[in-house]
Design a protein around this motif. Structure first.
Motif, PDB file in Angstrom:
ATOM      1  N   GLY A  67       0.800  -1.213   0.000  1.00  0.00           N
ATOM      2  CA  GLY A  67       0.000   0.000   0.000  1.00  0.00           C
ATOM      3  C   GLY A  67       0.835   1.266   0.000  1.00  0.00           C
ATOM      4  O   GLY A  67       2.009   1.259   0.387  1.00  0.00           O
ATOM      5  N   ILE A  68       0.224   2.337  -0.461  1.00  0.00           N
ATOM      6  CA  ILE A  68       0.741   3.700  -0.299  1.00  0.00           C
ATOM      7  C   ILE A  68      -0.335   4.473   0.454  1.00  0.00           C
ATOM      8  O   ILE A  68      -1.523   4.390   0.110  1.00  0.00           O
ATOM      9  CB  ILE A  68       1.046   4.358  -1.660  1.00  0.00           C
ATOM     10  N   GLU A  69       0.063   5.200   1.493  1.00  0.00           N
ATOM     11  CA  GLU A  69      -0.913   5.914   2.325  1.00  0.00           C
ATOM     12  C   GLU A  69      -0.318   7.222   2.829  1.00  0.00           C
ATOM     13  O   GLU A  69       0.809   7.263   3.310  1.00  0.00           O
ATOM     14  CB  GLU A  69      -1.355   5.043   3.500  1.00  0.00           C
ATOM     15  N   LEU A  70      -1.101   8.293   2.731  1.00  0.00           N
ATOM     16  CA  LEU A  70      -0.664   9.624   3.155  1.00  0.00           C
ATOM     17  C   LEU A  70      -0.782   9.820   4.663  1.00  0.00           C
ATOM     18  O   LEU A  70       0.027  10.523   5.277  1.00  0.00           O
ATOM     19  CB  LEU A  70      -1.504  10.675   2.433  1.00  0.00           C
ATOM     20  N   SER A  71      -1.783   9.190   5.283  1.00  0.00           N
ATOM     21  CA  SER A  71      -2.141   9.475   6.663  1.00  0.00           C
ATOM     22  C   SER A  71      -1.535   8.463   7.635  1.00  0.00           C
ATOM     23  O   SER A  71      -1.828   7.269   7.566  1.00  0.00           O
ATOM     24  CB  SER A  71      -3.670   9.464   6.819  1.00  0.00           C
ATOM     25  N   ARG A  72      -0.722   8.948   8.566  1.00  0.00           N
ATOM     26  CA  ARG A  72      -0.176   8.062   9.608  1.00  0.00           C
ATOM     27  C   ARG A  72      -1.285   7.479  10.497  1.00  0.00           C
ATOM     28  O   ARG A  72      -1.239   6.293  10.834  1.00  0.00           O
ATOM     29  CB  ARG A  72       0.848   8.823  10.459  1.00  0.00           C
TER      30      ARG A  72
END
Length: 249
Positions: A67-72
């Protein structure tokens, strides 16, 4: 309203609704089944993986998912369900972040490409998907069709969901010049208090989406109204579009 502020800890903690809404089996299972088929035995990459709504059950089907995700905070919620070895995730935005390796499938579901608020960013997202794919690889997008026909003449707002007995009303406000829409979500109970959350989007017509795909080297392979392969018509309110890179000569 920048995306990192929208997808904060509070949002992440109440994002999952097990068994209902977008987590209902009748919503989730057809998407996972079709994505597993489209992966065709290869590796899959999910842009904006979120809390793992799709990635976790897809990995359980035997598909290696990254996955790629912006939000920690969203990633932290995912980690309560799957560890790094099960679903590895790279922090960053879906338009520019590069995950190591190559994939047979990249997918972006539940209208999330509209979180990119400019046409340039959305085109960059297509190009980023192409960078990750092997020849013949597929990029799958699930997206709603802008419902501008629901706008009353002279009005810039429309109710998209009304359930007073359930304590929820959804309202969209439109900027048709810039193709921007802000979704306003009102939740309430028997008291006089109500809660408002908002999310901005840039809506995309299917034909514009196809041109973005062409700019990144994709061809449209299929378009259906849902994950069950229903026919896409002028009355469809959403679509699942499968784009494919040319196979190696």
């Amino acid at each position: 309203m920048d995306q990192e502020r929208i997808w904060d800890t509070e949002t992440a903690q109440r994002y999952d609704t097990p068994g209902t809404g977008m987590f209902a089996p009748e919503v989730l299972d057809p998407a996972v089944t079709r994505l597993a088929r489209l992966a065709a035995g290869g590796r899959a990459l999910e842009f904006a993986v979120g809390t793992g709504r799709i990635a976790v059950p897809l990995a359980a089907r035997g598909v290696p998912v990254t996955g790629i995700e912006l939000s920690r905070p969203m990633l932290e919620q995912l980690r309560t369900k799957a560890d790094e070895s099960t679903v590895p995730v790279h922090l960053g935005d879906m338009a520019t972040t590069r995950a190591p390796g190559e994939y047979s499938l990249v997918y972006l579901v539940y209208n999330t490409i509209s979180n990119l608020l400019t046409q340039a960013e959305q085109v960059a997202c297509f190009r980023n998907a192409a960078r990750h794919l092997t020849p013949g690889g597929r990029f799958v997008i699930e997206l709603w069709v802008p419902e501008l026909r629901s706008l009353p003449p002279g009005s810039g707002a429309a109710v998209f969901h009304s359930d007073p007995s359930g304590g929820y009303i959804g309202l969209d406000t439109f900027d048709t010049v810039n193709q921007h829409v802000v979704s306003h979500h009102f939740t309430f109970d028997d008291t006089r208090q109500a809660r408002l959350s908002r999310s901005p989007h840039r809506y995309i017509w299917p034909s514009e989406l196809d041109l973005m795909a062409q700019l990144a080297g994709f061809d449209l392979e299929t378009r259906h109204a849902d994950w069950q392969d229903s026919e896409f018509t002028s009355e469809s309110t959403s679509h699942v579009s499968v784009y494919r890179l040319p196979a190696r000569s």
